[in-house]
Design an enzyme around this catalytic site. Structure first.
Site: not given
Ligand code: SF4
Length: 357
Positions: A76, A111, A118, A122, A125, A169, A226, A302, A345
């Site tokens: 993406e 982006c 990945c 996290c 994510c 990633g 974070n 998000n 994000c």
């Protein structure tokens, strides 16, 4: 190039692909006709990844499924006209003017993804849910950018376009391909490294290598922080158990910053988890303790399917922002872009079926 030809032939091909945006061996007229014919006969192809599906947000953001050339896997890439304020406060690479070319945007941010999926895992994510499928090649990383530049009609050198390596990633776990892509984008496409930012979850050996890159090709660095401390960070980002905050900061200190350059700390606010006033005070102390010229980019989390966190309230975000500012930490709020199409994000996961786009 390894078709039994000298190295400088490879250079001609990469110039044709990245500078002249040629997508057909036949059209590379800098190569002798006989060589072109031989390359075609041997099955050589040039070109770049193609944009497959496009999802358009009501805010103008576009999310692309970009198809690689190797095995057809998609990654993406996101185009954000007017950016998302992530570059706000950057004094390096800032541009005084830039009229655009009579389009609906006068600056934009791309982006870029560096891996399919990945491995960093996290917890907040969506990309993490894919696991790591494979590294992207340098051509696939740079190719995403070129495909978007072409689609948007960007004139390199004239239009204000920023790149953020913050898509799918962890770029520093695909270091060689990532940096080779940056080199192609700087040397062949003509983009400035001072308009590029790479974000890492804190891969210390990668940061150490990055610190040795020459300033002419080194993008700016963002650390995906974070969390206010190691305890919370290890919960949210298991990678922190291997490389805790202090180890990451030590590695970052080795990067020789350009005049006025700052390190960005990205901070995703998770409702009730990392968005409390006491967390803001801790983040301020942490950033000050690093002694680095730094700024903090806040991102209200998000939402994504199957991820058990809550978006922070607007009040909590504002209180957090003010608290950091009051402590003297430069702080910017990144606007969520393309939330409705899962382009924001941490939302990139080839969500064809989930998308409303
Ligand atoms: S936030 Fe970045 S590093 Fe972490 S899992 Fe997602 S893509 Fe990987």
């Amino acid at each position: 190039m390894s078709a039994g030809e000298p190295k400088w032939r490879g250079r001609q091909v990469s110039e044709a692909v990245y500078r002249q945006r040629i997508v057909d061996v036949e059209a590379i007229t800098t190569l002798p006709k006989a060589l072109r014919e031989r390359l075609i006969a041997e099955g050589w192809r040039v070109g770049r990844p193609t944009i497959g599906q496009v999802f358009t947000s009501r805010d103008g953001t576009e999310r692309y499924l970009v198809q690689g050339q190797v095995d057809g896997l998609t990654v993406e890439t996101v185009w954000m006209p007017e950016g998302d304020e992530g570059e706000a406060g950057d004094t390096v690479g800032a541009d005084p003017g830039g009229e655009g070319a009579g389009r609906s945007w006068d600056r934009g941010t791309i982006c870029v993804s560096s891996q399919v999926g990945c491995a960093v895992n996290c917890q907040f994510c969506l990309t993490a849910k894919l696991g790591l499928q494979r590294n992207l090649t340098a051509g696939e990383i740079a190719g995403q950018v070129v495909a978007v530049l072409d689609r948007q009609g960007v004139e390199v050198g004239k239009d204000r376009v920023n790149l953020v390596f913050m898509g799918m990633g962890e770029p520093f776990l695909n270091y060689d391909n990532f940096m080779l892509a940056v080199r192609l984008l700087v040397e062949e496409v003509g983009l400035s490294p001072q308009r590029m930012t790479v974000s890492t979850s804190g891969i210390v050996p990668g940061i150490e290598r990055f610190a040795k890159e020459p300033a002419e090709i080194r993008p700016k660095l963002a650390i995906s922080l974070n969390a206010p401390n190691d305890e919370v960070r290890s919960e949210l980002m298991p990678i922190n158990r291997k490389w805790p905050i202090e180890a990451v900061v030590d590695a970052v200190r080795r990067v020789r910053l350009r005049a006025k350059e700052r390190i960005t700390f990205e901070y995703v606010l998770l409702g009730g988890v990392t968005d409390q006033p006491k967390h803001a005070a801790e983040v301020a102390r942490l950033v000050r303790r690093t002694g680095l010229p730094a700024k903090v980019n806040l991102i209200a989390w998000n939402p994504g399917p199957e991820i058990p966190y809550a978006t922070p309230s607007a009040d909590a975000v504002e209180t957090f922002r003010r608290a950091l500012g009051a402590e003297g930490v430069p702080v910017y709020l990144r606007r969520p872009r393309g939330r409705d199409i899962y382009a924001a994000c941490g939302q990139l996961k080839r969500t064809v079926e989930d998308s409303t786009g």
